[in-house]
Every structure is written in C-alpha cells, then in structure tokens.
Design a protein around this motif. Structure first.
Motif, PDB file in Angstrom:
ATOM      1  N   UNK A 187      54.139 -32.280  44.086  1.00 60.67           N
ATOM      2  CA  UNK A 187      52.942 -31.436  44.169  1.00 60.67           C
ATOM      3  C   UNK A 187      52.300 -31.555  45.547  1.00 60.67           C
ATOM      4  N   UNK A 188      51.748 -30.448  46.040  1.00 62.53           N
ATOM      5  CA  UNK A 188      50.761 -30.492  47.127  1.00 62.53           C
ATOM      6  C   UNK A 188      49.411 -30.195  46.493  1.00 62.53           C
ATOM      7  N   UNK A 189      48.349 -30.703  47.075  1.00 63.90           N
ATOM      8  CA  UNK A 189      47.041 -30.528  46.419  1.00 63.90           C
ATOM      9  C   UNK A 189      45.926 -30.447  47.445  1.00 63.90           C
ATOM     10  N   UNK A 190      44.959 -29.590  47.204  1.00 61.15           N
ATOM     11  CA  UNK A 190      43.686 -29.634  47.921  1.00 61.15           C
ATOM     12  C   UNK A 190      42.572 -29.356  46.925  1.00 61.15           C
ATOM     13  N   UNK A 191      41.404 -29.857  47.229  1.00 63.18           N
ATOM     14  CA  UNK A 191      40.323 -29.859  46.247  1.00 63.18           C
ATOM     15  C   UNK A 191      39.017 -29.417  46.915  1.00 63.18           C
ATOM     16  N   UNK A 192      38.059 -29.040  46.099  1.00 65.74           N
ATOM     17  CA  UNK A 192      36.752 -28.696  46.650  1.00 65.74           C
ATOM     18  C   UNK A 192      35.667 -28.919  45.606  1.00 65.74           C
ATOM     19  N   UNK A 317      43.388 -27.314  43.392  1.00 63.82           N
ATOM     20  CA  UNK A 317      44.473 -26.351  43.626  1.00 63.82           C
ATOM     21  C   UNK A 317      45.733 -27.142  43.923  1.00 63.82           C
ATOM     22  N   UNK A 338      51.551 -24.352  51.793  1.00 62.43           N
ATOM     23  CA  UNK A 338      50.276 -24.949  51.382  1.00 62.43           C
ATOM     24  C   UNK A 338      49.156 -24.547  52.348  1.00 62.43           C
ATOM     25  N   UNK A 342      45.840 -22.401  51.357  1.00 61.04           N
ATOM     26  CA  UNK A 342      44.509 -23.017  51.541  1.00 61.04           C
ATOM     27  C   UNK A 342      43.628 -22.155  52.438  1.00 61.04           C
ATOM     28  N   UNK A 345      42.036 -19.645  50.207  1.00 57.73           N
ATOM     29  CA  UNK A 345      41.053 -20.193  49.255  1.00 57.73           C
ATOM     30  C   UNK A 345      39.748 -20.632  49.930  1.00 57.73           C
TER      31      UNK A 345
END
Lengths: 400, 111
Positions: A187-192, A317, A338, A342, A345
């Motif tokens: 998985x790749x992931x980014x958050x907010x 995400x 990714x 991003x 988003x």
C-alpha cells in the motif's frame, strides 16, 4: 470521410428524480445534535472499513485502529489458525487499552497495568493472583467485534449487524473482487485532517461539477468537448451504496516529458502483472457510510472519511499494489501514481473547509443539488433515513 | 569521485537535496527546495529518467550499490518534482501549501 467523436449523453433529470428534488437541510452538516444521532444510527449500526488483509500478512500480524466517532480502539489480527479477528482494544480487567503499537506481530497480548494476558482468540490466558477475583476466566475474554473481509478490505461492525457487508453490497462485491485491491499485497498512503463535517467532505468526492474549477491543471483535463464538466456517464445505486461510471475525455492532450515516460511505466507495470482490466478505470464505488474505491488499476485508491466531531474529520487515502516492487521502473511508476493522485486530492481540502465555515454561519437553511449531484442526495437520504428512524426509536423509549 | 553511476554525473549537484530515501520526505522536498534548484534538477534529470530506469532495471534491489541507490532515490524525487514543473507550473507555490496538510505516510519504496 466524416469522423465523429463519441457524443456524451448526460444522465437525465428524470433518471434520478426518484431520489427527490427538494433542497436538503443545511443543519445536518454542522449541528452537533445531528452528529450525536449519526454516531449510533450510522456508525454503530454500519460496517466500517478499517484495513486491508495485506496488513496482516502472516499469523500473529496485528493492527490497531482508532475509530473516533465511536470512541473505540480496535485490535485486528490474523490468528495462528489464519482467521481475521477483531476485538475492542480494551483489557477486560479495568479497561486499560491493551496495545499501543499501531501494528506488529505477536500472538499474545499482555495488559501493561496488571499483566492480564490474552490469546489471539481473545480468551484470557492468564492473570496474576486471579483466585482473588469472583469471576471465571471464561467470562473475561476480549470483547469481540464483528469483522468481514470483502475484496481484501477489512470491515468491522461495532453493533449487531442486520446483514453482512458482502450481502449489503449485492453484485458490487463480485465486481470489486475482480479488481487489484482483492489481490493487493502492499500500500501507499497519505492522510489528512479537515475542519469539516464528514458528509460535506465525502460529498466533494462524489461529484464532478467542481472539477474544472478546483482542478484545472490536474483532473480538469477530464473535462472537455461535449462534456465540459466531466460528468460521469452513469450513476448506479445498490441499497445504501452507489457507483458512477466515469467518462473518459477523448481529447486529452499530449503528455509532457516525464508524464509521458511515467504513464508508459505505469502501463508496462500493469501489463506485466496482467492488471490491465478492461473498463476498470471507469468504475467508482461508494460504499456506505464513508468509503470510496477508484477502479483504475494504475491509480487504484480507496478513500475513507472518518468523522471525529460534527465539524472535524480525518481522511485516509490508500493506493493498492499487487506484489512487491519488482524493479526500478515499477517502483517509479507507483511513486508517480501516488504523487499524481495526491496532487488532485490536496486541491479539495481547503475548499471543503470554506464550505463548512459558510454552512456553520447559519446563512443557508437549505442546500440545492443538481442532477449530477445525485450521489450526494442518495447519500443524504441514506444517512437521514437512519437518523430519523433512530430518533423515532429514542422518542418511543422516552429517551428524547 | 562520483557517487552516482557513470553517465549520471550531471545529477551530482542535486544529490544532497534529492537523493532522499523516504517517499514522505521526497514529497516534502518538492516544495522545500527553492524553485531555481527544483527547475535545474528537473532540467538535468528529465532526459535521464528513461535511461536511468533502464539501467537500474538490470539489477535486483538487493544488488544496488550506494550509487545505484542514490540514483533510484533521485528518480523517485523526479516523480514529485516533475508534477510541479510540468503540471502545476505557476500554481506550484500555492499548491505546496495545500500539500502540507496531506502528508505521505507510507509507500512500498520505503520498505
């Protein structure tokens, strides 16, 4: 010779009129009392996506996930007998949270407070000086949480499910089983975090009306020709869930230098793994209450909006990949995919917060939705139906 | 002595800034470096992207020497920088602020 680009046909007003046409109340997007009802009516009574099986690759693997809307911490694990199980991350002695690590590998969990130790089936294995208690060990197991895996995604239910997640999804479950997410291994992931209501946040990602204005350089290229707003070709409804079939702009320009190499590398990586699934790039799944999945295998992402309060939410995400990076080109393709996703988003977050501030001022009593905001209306109807039913239950009990 | 494989000397001035071993940091470096440095890196690295990947593809990750690793990380940084230069262009500064609220927390390249 006459050549004609395919003509885009917008979803017609009458196709979605069954959802209603009246404006919807603005208070639902900021009123703390409404949010309190949602906690129980929507989230205690719904399946919530909390992880993916690739995070539990072997027996003993565990993850801890916080679910703020229900003030819950959940321990999800793969047991020695290969079962995916979920428990409240709460020692059954005096309520101490059992696990602090976000993820790890162990088959026994010992509370740091008085050293009660639990097995991966939740049973209490040992507790110092237990003879001094007036309870049997069998009655001290960890509190279980219902868990179900669909297309590799781990869903939990903190109440008493009326139906399984797969059952509620109908044919959508089989469609998602065909996508790379069901086979993902990494998985790749980014958050907010966002100062906005969870529904207002989620709504942004259910409509394309804003694309050309908020994403002129990134997603804006998905608008053009006879579809200047980039509206979807079709909307679908399956119980509380919904889908859209994304329109592909035939007039996208020539990619720039690095972009061109990157798209080629993404395509090659997918082809090598037999992941070029025809039509998958057009699919967008919205699972109730707050989960999205974009089907495109090259930028195959899920997006979950977790409520924190009436006007604060957290977004996660994740892009899903099948197999470890095989070589430099595949590693590069995944990083570019990714980064590009991003970039789109991040353009939404601040405008959603502006919407929240505007609604909280009380200036609007209602929100008007157009035909191509039909998914927002369906979503609101599903939420509000549950909230009103729960409110009626409480009133019948004299609790309101 | 060059720290990068032969043929990639043009990227030497950018090693300290862009040979970053973590996806989250690479995403941050896109916005942190001055625009002149970013544009100069793009100009130097863009023509080398395809040959660098072809070269690195001939090796397993486990067989990478120090120079190979630095080159891989720089190409991964280029994935971020190129979006600034090719897509965002004059919007990049505003965009960098927006990105700061959405950190990258995980990527397969980090493992």
């Amino acid at each position: 010779m006459n050549t004609h680009a395919p003509v885009f046909e917008s979803v017609a007003k009458e196709d979605v009129a069954w959802l209603g046409t009246d404006p919807i109340p603005a208070t639902a997007y900021y009123d703390p009392a409404y949010f309190e009802l949602e906690r129980e009516a929507v989230f205690r009574r719904g399946w919530i996506q909390m992880g993916h099986v690739c995070e539990l690759p072997e027996p003993g693997s565990f993850i801890r996930r916080e679910l703020e809307v229900l003030k819950a911490s959940i321990l999800i694990l793969r047991s020695q007998d290969e079962e995916i199980r979920a428990f409240h991350n709460v020692c059954t002695h005096r309520g101490t949270q059992l696990v602090e690590e976000a993820a790890g590998k162990q088959s026994r969990f010992t509370c740091p407070y008085h050293s009660w130790t639990f097995g991966d089936d939740g049973s209490l294995l040992s507790a110092p000086d237990f003879e001094q208690f007036n309870v049997a060990k069998e009655d001290c197991g960890l509190s279980k949480v219902h868990v179900e895996v669909v297309a590799g995604l781990i869903f939990v239910h903190l109440g008493t499910p009326e139906s399984g997640m797969r059952e509620s999804m109908g044919p959508l479950a089989d469609r998602m089983d065909e996508l790379p997410i069901a086979r993902a291994t990494t998985i790749s992931e980014y958050v907010y975090e966002i100062d906005a209501n969870w529904k207002l946040t989620y709504d942004n990602f259910q409509e394309n009306y804003h694309l050309r204005f908020i994403h002129p350089s990134t997603a804006g290229q998905g608008c053009g020709g006879d579809n200047p707003f980039g509206y979807p070709e079709e909307y679908g409804f399956q119980g509380p869930h919904r889908t859209q079939t994304i329109w592909t702009n035939p007039e996208t320009g020539i990619p720039s230098a690095v972009q061109g190499v990157s798209y080629m590398k993404i395509g090659e990586a997918l082809a090598k793994r037999d992941l070029m699934i025809p039509g998958a790039e057009k699919n967008y799944f919205a699972l109730f209450p707050s989960f999205f999945l974009f089907g495109n295998p090259g930028t195959h992402f899920s997006h979950v909006v977790y409520p924190i309060s009436a006007n604060k939410s957290r977004g996660v995400i994740r892009l899903y990949w099948v197999g470890d990076d095989e070589n430099a080109s595949e590693r590069y393709a995944r990083e570019y995919g990714m980064a590009m996703t991003r970039d789109i988003h991040v353009e939404d977050r601040s405008v959603i917060e502006r919407g929240q501030r505007g609604l909280e001022s009380g200036a609007l009593k209602h929100i008007h939705l157009q035909t191509n905001e039909a998914l927002l209306r369906h979503f609101f109807n599903e939420v509000d139906g549950r909230v009103q039913a729960y409110k009626a239950e409480l009133e019948a009990q004299g609790a309101l | 002595m060059s720290v990068l494989p032969e043929g990639y000397e043009a990227l030497e001035p950018f090693v300290a800034t862009y040979a970053v071993d973590n996806a989250g940091r690479r995403a941050e470096m896109r916005g942190e470096a001055p625009s002149e440095v970013r544009d100069a890196f793009y100009a130097a690295a863009q023509p080398l992207l395809a040959p660098a990947l072809d070269y690195l593809d001939t090796k397993q990750f486990a067989d990478y020497d120090s120079g190979d690793k630095q080159l891989m990380w720089m190409m991964l940084s280029l994935a971020h920088v190129a979006i600034a230069v090719e897509i965002q262009q004059e919007d990049e500064e505003r965009h960098a602020h927006l990105r700061s609220f959405m950190p990258v927390t995980r990527a397969p390249a980090d493992f």
